[in-house]
Write a protein that holds these residues in place. Structure first.
Motif, PDB file in Angstrom:
ATOM      1  N   PRO A  63       0.793  -1.231   0.000  1.00 24.08           N
ATOM      2  CA  PRO A  63       0.000   0.000   0.000  1.00 24.08           C
ATOM      3  C   PRO A  63       0.826   1.281   0.000  1.00 24.08           C
ATOM      4  N   THR A  64       2.029   1.246   0.566  1.00 20.03           N
ATOM      5  CA  THR A  64       2.854   2.458   0.586  1.00 20.03           C
ATOM      6  C   THR A  64       3.444   2.768  -0.779  1.00 20.03           C
ATOM      7  N   GLY A  65       3.566   1.768  -1.639  1.00 23.02           N
ATOM      8  CA  GLY A  65       4.076   1.966  -2.985  1.00 23.02           C
ATOM      9  C   GLY A  65       5.376   2.740  -3.039  1.00 23.02           C
ATOM     10  N   GLU A  66       5.423   3.694  -3.964  1.00 24.91           N
ATOM     11  CA  GLU A  66       6.637   4.475  -4.184  1.00 24.91           C
ATOM     12  C   GLU A  66       7.015   5.316  -2.962  1.00 24.91           C
ATOM     13  N   LEU A  67       6.033   5.702  -2.172  1.00 22.89           N
ATOM     14  CA  LEU A  67       6.331   6.500  -0.980  1.00 22.89           C
ATOM     15  C   LEU A  67       7.165   5.693   0.014  1.00 22.89           C
ATOM     16  N   GLY A  68       6.848   4.421   0.137  1.00 23.53           N
ATOM     17  CA  GLY A  68       7.632   3.567   1.018  1.00 23.53           C
ATOM     18  C   GLY A  68       9.012   3.264   0.452  1.00 23.53           C
ATOM     19  N   THR A  69       9.087   3.065  -0.858  1.00 27.06           N
ATOM     20  CA  THR A  69      10.364   2.712  -1.458  1.00 27.06           C
ATOM     21  C   THR A  69      11.363   3.851  -1.379  1.00 27.06           C
ATOM     22  N   ILE A  70      10.920   5.082  -1.613  1.00 26.46           N
ATOM     23  CA  ILE A  70      11.878   6.183  -1.545  1.00 26.46           C
ATOM     24  C   ILE A  70      12.344   6.415  -0.113  1.00 26.46           C
ATOM     25  N   GLN A  71      11.488   6.139   0.856  1.00 28.78           N
ATOM     26  CA  GLN A  71      11.926   6.224   2.245  1.00 28.78           C
ATOM     27  C   GLN A  71      13.042   5.219   2.520  1.00 28.78           C
ATOM     28  N   ALA A  72      12.876   4.011   2.018  1.00 25.65           N
ATOM     29  CA  ALA A  72      13.889   2.984   2.208  1.00 25.65           C
ATOM     30  C   ALA A  72      15.182   3.350   1.502  1.00 25.65           C
ATOM     31  N   ALA A  73      15.068   3.862   0.269  1.00 20.26           N
ATOM     32  CA  ALA A  73      16.268   4.261  -0.467  1.00 20.26           C
ATOM     33  C   ALA A  73      16.999   5.383   0.260  1.00 20.26           C
ATOM     34  N   ALA A  74      16.251   6.347   0.773  1.00 19.21           N
ATOM     35  CA  ALA A  74      16.870   7.454   1.499  1.00 19.21           C
ATOM     36  C   ALA A  74      17.541   6.965   2.776  1.00 19.21           C
ATOM     37  N   ALA A  75      16.901   6.027   3.458  1.00 19.91           N
ATOM     38  CA  ALA A  75      17.474   5.497   4.695  1.00 19.91           C
ATOM     39  C   ALA A  75      18.804   4.806   4.446  1.00 19.91           C
ATOM     40  N   GLN A  76      18.942   4.183   3.284  1.00 22.39           N
ATOM     41  CA  GLN A  76      20.195   3.502   2.939  1.00 22.39           C
ATOM     42  C   GLN A  76      21.117   4.377   2.087  1.00 22.39           C
ATOM     43  N   ASN A  77      20.690   5.597   1.825  1.00 16.20           N
ATOM     44  CA  ASN A  77      21.475   6.555   1.043  1.00 16.20           C
ATOM     45  C   ASN A  77      21.873   5.998  -0.310  1.00 16.20           C
ATOM     46  N   VAL A  78      20.884   5.445  -1.000  1.00 11.56           N
ATOM     47  CA  VAL A  78      21.070   5.072  -2.399  1.00 11.56           C
ATOM     48  C   VAL A  78      20.101   5.895  -3.242  1.00 11.56           C
ATOM     49  N   GLY A  79      20.299   5.880  -4.538  1.00  9.74           N
ATOM     50  CA  GLY A  79      19.451   6.680  -5.409  1.00  9.74           C
ATOM     51  C   GLY A  79      18.102   6.034  -5.656  1.00  9.74           C
ATOM     52  N   PHE A  80      17.154   6.855  -6.116  1.00  2.50           N
ATOM     53  CA  PHE A  80      15.801   6.388  -6.399  1.00  2.50           C
ATOM     54  C   PHE A  80      15.359   7.017  -7.708  1.00  2.50           C
ATOM     55  N   CYS A  81      14.869   6.204  -8.613  1.00  2.00           N
ATOM     56  CA  CYS A  81      14.379   6.686  -9.910  1.00  2.00           C
ATOM     57  C   CYS A  81      12.893   6.387 -10.004  1.00  2.00           C
ATOM     58  N   LEU A  82      12.085   7.428 -10.134  1.00  2.00           N
ATOM     59  CA  LEU A  82      10.624   7.282 -10.155  1.00  2.00           C
ATOM     60  C   LEU A  82      10.132   7.059 -11.572  1.00  2.00           C
ATOM     61  N   SER A  83       9.269   6.079 -11.759  1.00  2.00           N
ATOM     62  CA  SER A  83       8.701   5.776 -13.064  1.00  2.00           C
ATOM     63  C   SER A  83       7.610   6.764 -13.445  1.00  2.00           C
ATOM     64  N   THR A  84       7.519   7.062 -14.733  1.00  2.00           N
ATOM     65  CA  THR A  84       6.367   7.790 -15.259  1.00  2.00           C
ATOM     66  C   THR A  84       5.067   7.096 -14.862  1.00  2.00           C
ATOM     67  N   LEU A  85       5.105   5.761 -14.802  1.00  2.00           N
ATOM     68  CA  LEU A  85       3.914   4.967 -14.488  1.00  2.00           C
ATOM     69  C   LEU A  85       3.797   4.680 -12.990  1.00  2.00           C
TER      70      LEU A  85
END
Length: 362
Positions: free
Chosen positions: A92-114
Motif C-alpha cells: 500500500p505504501t508503494g513508491e512512498l515507502g520505497t523512496i523512504q527505504a532508499a533514502a534510509a540507505q542513502n542510495v538513489g531512487f528513480c521514479l517511473s512515469t507509471l
C-alpha cells in the motif's frame, strides 16, 4: 507493521517469499518475461559465468568503503532503485515507502512515469533523497514537456529517458494469468494528460507515436538537468546518444521484459564503455541479484547499477523495511566482495579484478 520473515538473508529469499504472498496474476506481471524468457535467463547466466580474482594480504584496507558520486550526488553505494511502475501492486505504501527505504540507505531512487503515487508526493516524502525521474515520452511534445517541468519543479535531479520499450513486450505469463490493474492502482501522473491513440497495428499506431532521435535532441534543449538514455544495447546507439548531448547511458534490456533473444547486458557493457569513453556516465541494469554482481558490472565499465524486480519482491514481503533490508544486503555483499578482492574503493574495481584464465602467470 511489516516484519522481515525469519531466515531472509538474500534477494533470492525475498523472491521466494514474494511468490507466496502475492496474488497469482500480480506475480505473473511482476516476474514476467518477454516470450520464452531467454534474455532474462541470459542476464543471469552471463553474470554467473564471470569469475572473480581474490587477492590476499592487501594493505591500507581499513578505511575502505563503497561510496560513489553521480552528478554531484553522494551515495553510500553505487546503486539506484530502478524505475518500477505501479509499486502499490506490491504494498500500500508503494513508491512512498520505497523512496523512504532508499533514502534510509542513502542510495538513489528513480521514479517511473507509471508510478502509482504523484511525483510531487514522492519528492515531498524524502526531500533530501537522491531522486531521478524516468520519462516515457508521450505522443505529443507538449504533454511530455509537462512531465519534465513537473519533475524539475519537484526537485528531481536528473531525467532518465527510457527508449527500449516503445511497445510492451509479449509477456505470455501475464497474458495467461489475465492480469489487469486492480482498483486503486493506476498511473496517477498521466491522469490529466491525453491518452495515446488506440489501434491494432504495432507500426501504424504505436510506433507512429514513439520517440525518435529528434525527440532526444528536443529534450536536450528543454532541460538543464542531467539527461540519461536508458535501454541502450548497441555501441552505435550509445555513440549517437552521446554525440547528441546526453550525460549518461544506461545499459539495459529491461530485465528481459521487452525483446527476447537479446544478449545479456553484461555482454555488451564493455564495448559500450569503450565506445563512449571515460567521461560519460555509464550505468548497468538487468540481472543484479548479488553484491558481487555489482562488483562485476563496475569491473567491466559501469559507474553504478540499477536494481529492479528485487525491490518489488522485498516491498511485497516486508514493506519499506524489506526494501531497506534488501538494499543493505547488497551493500554488505558488495563490501565483502571488494575486501576479498583487494579493492578499498569503487575506483579500485577494474577488469584486473576478474579472473582471466589466459593471463600470463609470470
Amino acid at each position: 507493521m511489516s516484519t522481515i520473515p525469519v531466515g531472509v538473508c538474500s534477494l533470492a529469499d525475498y523472491e521466494q517469499h514474494a511468490k507466496e504472498v502475492l496474488p497469482a496474476p500480480t506475480w505473473a506481471y511482476l516476474s514476467g518475461t518477454a516470450m520464452d524468457g531467454l534474455t532474462y535467463q541470459r542476464n543471469r547466466q552471463k553474470l554467473d559465468e564471470i569469475l572473480l580474482q581474490q587477492r590476499v594480504l592487501c594493505e591500507d584496507m581499513a578505511k575502505g568503503g563503497c561510496q560513489q558520486t553521480l552528478f554531484g550526488q553522494h551515495l553510500a553505494m553505487p546503486l539506484l532503485v530502478a524505475p518500477l511502475a505501479y509499486q502499490k501492486l506490491a504494498h500500500p505504501t508503494g513508491e512512498l515507502g520505497t523512496i523512504q527505504a532508499a533514502a534510509a540507505q542513502n542510495v538513489g531512487f528513480c521514479l517511473s512515469t507509471l508510478a502509482s503515487a504523484p511525483l510531487e508526493h514522492v519528492a515531498q516524502m524524502s526531500p533530501d533523497a537522491t531522486r531521478w525521474f524516468q520519462l516515457y515520452c508521450q505522443p505529443s511534445r507538449e504533454t511530455t514537456l509537462q512531465l519534465v517541468r513537473r519533475a524539475e519543479q519537484a526537485g528531481y535531479q536528473a531525467i532518465v529517458v527510457t527508449a527500449d520499450a516503445p511497445i510492451n513486450g509479449v509477456r505470455n505469463a501475464e497474458q495467461r494469468a489475465g492480469f489487469s490493474l486492480p482498483e486503486g492502482v493506476r498511473a496517477v501522473n498521466l491522469e490529466s494528460l491525453p491518452s495515446a491513440a488506440q489501434g491494432d497495428s504495432v507500426f501504424s499506431c504505436w510506433m507512429g507515436q514513439a520517440a525518435d532521435w529528434q525527440t532526444l535532441v528536443w529534450l536536450r534543449e528543454q532541460t538543464n538537468l542531467p539527461l540519461l538514455l536508458k535501454g541502450v544495447m548497441s555501441v552505435q546507439d550509445a555513440q549517437r546518444a552521446v554525440a547528441l548531448g546526453v550525460d549518461g547511458i544506461i545499459v539495459s534490456n529491461h530485465g528481459g521484459r521487452v525483446l527476447d533473444s537479446q544478449p545479456a547486458t553484461i555482454e555488451v557493457l564493455p564495448a559500450i564503455r569503450a565506445a563512449v569513453g571515460k567521461e560519460t556516465t555509464v550505468l548497468f541494469d538487468s540481472g543484479i541479484r548479488r553484491g558481487s554482481d555489482i562488483f562485476k558490472a563496475i569491473a567491466l565499465g559501469a559507474d553504478a547499477v540499477l536494481l529492479g524486480r528485487s525491490v518489488f519482491y522485498a516491498l511485497a514481503v516486508a514493506g519499506p523495511l524489506g526494501v531497506a533490508h534488501c538494499l543493505r544486503i547488497l551493500r554488505d555483499e558488495l563490501e565483502a566482495t571488494m575486501a576479498l578482492c583487494g579493492c578499498a574503493s569503487v575506483q579500485d574495481i577494474t577488469s584486473e579484478c576478474l579472473y582471466q584464465p589466459n593471463a600470463s602467470t609470470f
